[in-house]
Design a protein around this motif. Structure first.
Motif, PDB file in Angstrom:
ATOM      1  N   ARG A  69       7.380 -10.994  -1.952  1.00  0.00           N
ATOM      2  CA  ARG A  69       5.926 -10.871  -2.051  1.00  0.00           C
ATOM      3  C   ARG A  69       5.393  -9.912  -0.995  1.00  0.00           C
ATOM      4  NH1 ARG A  69       1.069 -13.043  -3.515  1.00  0.00           N
ATOM      5  NH2 ARG A  69      -0.435 -13.230  -1.821  1.00  0.00           N
ATOM      6  N   ALA A  70       5.929 -10.041   0.215  1.00  0.00           N
ATOM      7  CA  ALA A  70       5.482  -9.155   1.292  1.00  0.00           C
ATOM      8  C   ALA A  70       5.794  -7.706   0.937  1.00  0.00           C
ATOM      9  CB  ALA A  70       6.167  -9.545   2.600  1.00  0.00           C
ATOM     10  N   VAL A  71       6.967  -7.483   0.391  1.00  0.00           N
ATOM     11  CA  VAL A  71       7.332  -6.107   0.043  1.00  0.00           C
ATOM     12  C   VAL A  71       6.403  -5.570  -1.025  1.00  0.00           C
ATOM     13  CG1 VAL A  71       9.130  -4.707  -1.081  1.00  0.00           C
ATOM     14  CG2 VAL A  71       9.740  -6.352   0.702  1.00  0.00           C
ATOM     15  N   LYS A  72       6.172  -6.376  -2.042  1.00  0.00           N
ATOM     16  CA  LYS A  72       5.345  -5.881  -3.142  1.00  0.00           C
ATOM     17  C   LYS A  72       3.891  -5.718  -2.717  1.00  0.00           C
ATOM     18  CE  LYS A  72       8.686  -5.474  -5.867  1.00  0.00           C
ATOM     19  NZ  LYS A  72       9.157  -4.108  -6.137  1.00  0.00           N
ATOM     20  N   CYS A  73       3.427  -6.541  -1.822  1.00  0.00           N
ATOM     21  CA  CYS A  73       2.038  -6.403  -1.358  1.00  0.00           C
ATOM     22  C   CYS A  73       1.919  -5.354  -0.259  1.00  0.00           C
ATOM     23  CB  CYS A  73       1.518  -7.742  -0.841  1.00  0.00           C
ATOM     24  SG  CYS A  73       1.304  -8.960  -2.136  1.00  0.00           S
ATOM     25  N   GLY A  74       3.048  -4.913   0.251  1.00  0.00           N
ATOM     26  CA  GLY A  74       3.013  -3.798   1.195  1.00  0.00           C
ATOM     27  C   GLY A  74       2.816  -4.195   2.635  1.00  0.00           C
ATOM     28  N   TYR A  75       2.949  -5.467   2.950  1.00  0.00           N
ATOM     29  CA  TYR A  75       2.766  -5.815   4.363  1.00  0.00           C
ATOM     30  C   TYR A  75       4.066  -6.231   5.047  1.00  0.00           C
ATOM     31  CZ  TYR A  75       2.512 -10.703   2.635  1.00  0.00           C
ATOM     32  OH  TYR A  75       2.770 -11.904   2.043  1.00  0.00           O
ATOM     33  N   PHE A  76       5.166  -5.965   4.368  1.00  0.00           N
ATOM     34  CA  PHE A  76       6.429  -6.400   4.966  1.00  0.00           C
ATOM     35  C   PHE A  76       6.772  -5.601   6.212  1.00  0.00           C
ATOM     36  CE2 PHE A  76      11.151  -6.526   5.068  1.00  0.00           C
ATOM     37  CZ  PHE A  76      11.273  -7.883   5.308  1.00  0.00           C
ATOM     38  N   PHE A  77       6.471  -4.312   6.165  1.00  0.00           N
ATOM     39  CA  PHE A  77       6.860  -3.460   7.308  1.00  0.00           C
ATOM     40  C   PHE A  77       5.700  -3.251   8.294  1.00  0.00           C
ATOM     41  CE2 PHE A  77       9.988  -2.266   4.063  1.00  0.00           C
ATOM     42  CZ  PHE A  77      11.138  -2.451   4.801  1.00  0.00           C
ATOM     43  N   LEU A  78       4.672  -4.037   8.119  1.00  0.00           N
ATOM     44  CA  LEU A  78       3.493  -3.809   8.973  1.00  0.00           C
ATOM     45  C   LEU A  78       3.804  -4.065  10.440  1.00  0.00           C
ATOM     46  CD1 LEU A  78       0.230  -5.070   7.271  1.00  0.00           C
ATOM     47  CD2 LEU A  78       0.976  -2.760   7.798  1.00  0.00           C
ATOM     48  N   ASP A  79       4.584  -5.101  10.696  1.00  0.00           N
ATOM     49  CA  ASP A  79       4.860  -5.403  12.104  1.00  0.00           C
ATOM     50  C   ASP A  79       5.959  -4.523  12.676  1.00  0.00           C
ATOM     51  OD1 ASP A  79       6.679  -6.474  10.472  1.00  0.00           O
ATOM     52  OD2 ASP A  79       6.863  -8.401  11.526  1.00  0.00           O
ATOM     53  N   ASP A  80       6.446  -3.606  11.843  1.00  0.00           N
ATOM     54  CA  ASP A  80       7.436  -2.662  12.368  1.00  0.00           C
ATOM     55  C   ASP A  80       6.744  -1.515  13.082  1.00  0.00           C
ATOM     56  OD1 ASP A  80       9.598  -3.953  11.598  1.00  0.00           O
ATOM     57  OD2 ASP A  80      10.317  -2.460  10.131  1.00  0.00           O
ATOM     58  N   THR A  81       7.266  -1.154  14.234  1.00  0.00           N
ATOM     59  CA  THR A  81       6.740   0.022  14.925  1.00  0.00           C
ATOM     60  C   THR A  81       7.906   0.901  15.291  1.00  0.00           C
ATOM     61  OG1 THR A  81       6.710  -1.354  16.875  1.00  0.00           O
ATOM     62  CG2 THR A  81       4.584  -0.873  15.873  1.00  0.00           C
ATOM     63  N   ASP A  82       7.601   2.163  15.522  1.00  0.00           N
ATOM     64  CA  ASP A  82       8.701   3.064  15.870  1.00  0.00           C
ATOM     65  C   ASP A  82       9.168   2.784  17.296  1.00  0.00           C
ATOM     66  OD1 ASP A  82       6.550   5.958  16.431  1.00  0.00           O
ATOM     67  OD2 ASP A  82       6.296   3.808  16.782  1.00  0.00           O
TER      68      ASP A  82
END
Lengths: 101, 354
Positions: free
Chosen positions: B41-54
């Motif tokens: 669900r997170a992937v499809k809603c687009g918030y799965f990588f939100l907490d990822d930072t470079d």
């Protein structure tokens, strides 16, 4: 004879599962496991693994089946022994209580 | 159902263990499945990588763990060295001390106003060496309300009240009188409505003398002017008249009609001393107008001079302190051959006179 025994086993399992759900013990165990897994970092480990899998497959092409296939074996393996032992102990206690009836 | 339960008890331990493992695996799988749904669900809603930072930005915001630094890598006691410049006195004050300083410097708050005003007062009039700081503050504070001004006056007069006794020839003597009168007028504006009179301060010595031989001349506490009624003016006592004359003309001057009765030959030093000490004590306890009035009255009644009217209050006060001045001056200046004792006469004398 063999078939009847198999039937009996399946019946028994169904009965036990029924009892687990009826008494609400299954929900309690599930909640306990969830909390314990988050506590010990199992979820974070799996999430990291998920990221790799998703990057591999591409964000658009991820399906639930893919994830389950990739994650479940890893998830099973990553459950800490302490959590596993505790959970099994609870299940045995439940079984002992209801077997003695 | 009952049969199944009965059959449960017949199971052996290995079977139970197998069932337990099965349930456990089931539960873990459930959790995994739930997690998979969550991730999907997170992937499809687009918030799965939100907490990822470079990694670069992660490095920038890494938690610093070094001695002397806080978790942001800053020196944690930096504020100690910070200084603020006071807008009032333009001194630089440590930030931690700035608020207390400002309170003092700007003169807000109870004590600080005194401190600040004292500072101003000290810089303005250096010649004024007042030991009493509070007095000094109040006197030099022009911004205060009328009530506090009165207070200041009162305090000052209280202090100066002693001065004539210690230094009878002090130029501040008249000042003290003035202040005393001013205080009384402020405290009791309704009682003393005797507006008739002349200001003794503007008179020359000759005028004074002629005036005192024809008129009552007792200085009113209220108006600070001399009474212009006759020598037998009923508003003032002979004691007061005598005190005024001694005060202005010296101990040799006497009231004409009382001269005979008062013309005692010997000046009793011990009597006079007792009087002075008594009056000094009276003056020292003179802290509030109402107190002073009552104490004076009682004192005078002790002398047998007090009348029953409220007017006596005002006149007695004046009299006692004038006579006191006269006594002190007679003590200080021995040039007079026959100083008149302004000591209290007996009540009988005055009853006769009046």
């Amino acid at each position: 004879m063999v078939v009847s025994k198999m039937n009996k086993d399946a019946q028994m399992r169904a009965a036990i599962n029924q009892k687990l759900i009826e008494t609400g013990e299954r929900e309690r165990l599930k909640e306990l496991l969830r909390a314990k897994l988050i506590e010990c970092g199992w979820k974070d480990q799996l999430k990291a693994h998920c990221k790799e899998v998703i990057k591999e497959k591409g964000l658009e092409h991820v399906t639930v089946d893919d994830l389950v296939a990739e994650i479940t074996p890893k998830g099973r393996a990553l459950v800490p022994d302490s959590v596993k032992k505790e959970l099994l102990q609870r299940i045995r206690t439940f079984l002992a209580q209801h077997a003695s009836l | 159902m009952k049969m199944e339960e009965m059959s449960l008890s017949g199971l052996d331990n290995s079977k139970l263990e197998a069932i337990a493992q099965e349930i456990y695996a089931d539960l873990v799988e459930d959790s995994c499945l739930g997690f998979c749904f969550e991730v999907h669900r997170a992937v499809k809603c687009g918030y799965f990588f939100l907490d990822d930072t470079d990694p670069e930005s992660m490095k920038d915001f890494e938690i610093v763990d070094q001695p002397g630094l806080d978790i942001f890598g800053q020196v944690f006691n930096q504020w100690k060295s910070k200084e603020c410049v006071c807008p009032n006195c333009s001194r630089s004050i440590a930030a931690s001390r700035f608020a207390p300083h400002l309170e003092k410097c700007l003169g807000m708050g109870r004590n600080s106003s005194r401190i600040a005003n004292r500072r101003i007062a000290n810089s303005n009039n250096m010649n004024k060496s007042e030991s009493d700081q509070e007095d000094n503050d109040d006197i030099n504070d022009n911004d205060w309300s009328y009530g506090s001004e009165k207070k200041a006056k009162k305090r000052k007069s209280d202090k100066l009240w002693y001065l004539p006794f210690q230094n009878p020839n002090s130029p501040r003597r008249s000042k003290s009188l003035k202040h005393k009168n001013g205080e009384l007028s402020n405290s009791d504006p309704f009682k003393y409505n005797n507006s008739t009179g002349i200001s003794y301060e503007t008179l020359g010595p000759e005028e004074l003398r002629s005036l005192l031989t024809t008129q009552c001349g007792v200085i009113s506490e209220h108006t600070k002017k001399m009474c212009t009624r006759s020598l037998r003016c009923p508003q003032h006592t002979d004691e007061q008249r005598r005190a005024v004359r001694i005060y202005f003309l010296g101990p040799s001057a006497v009231l004409p009609e009382v001269e005979s009765s008062l013309d005692t030959d010997s000046f009793d030093m011990t009597d006079s001393q007792a009087l002075i000490s008594r009056l000094q004590w009276d003056g020292s306890s003179d802290l509030s107008p109402s107190d002073s009035g009552s104490s004076k009255t009682s004192e005078n009644q002790g002398w047998g001079l007090g009348t029953n009217s409220s007017e006596s209050r005002k006149t007695k006060k004046k009299k006692s302190h004038l006579s006191l001045v006269g006594t002190a001056s007679s003590l200080g200046s021995n040039k007079k051959k026959k100083p008149k004792p302004p000591a209290p006469p007996t009540p009988s004398i005055y009853d006769d006179i009046n």
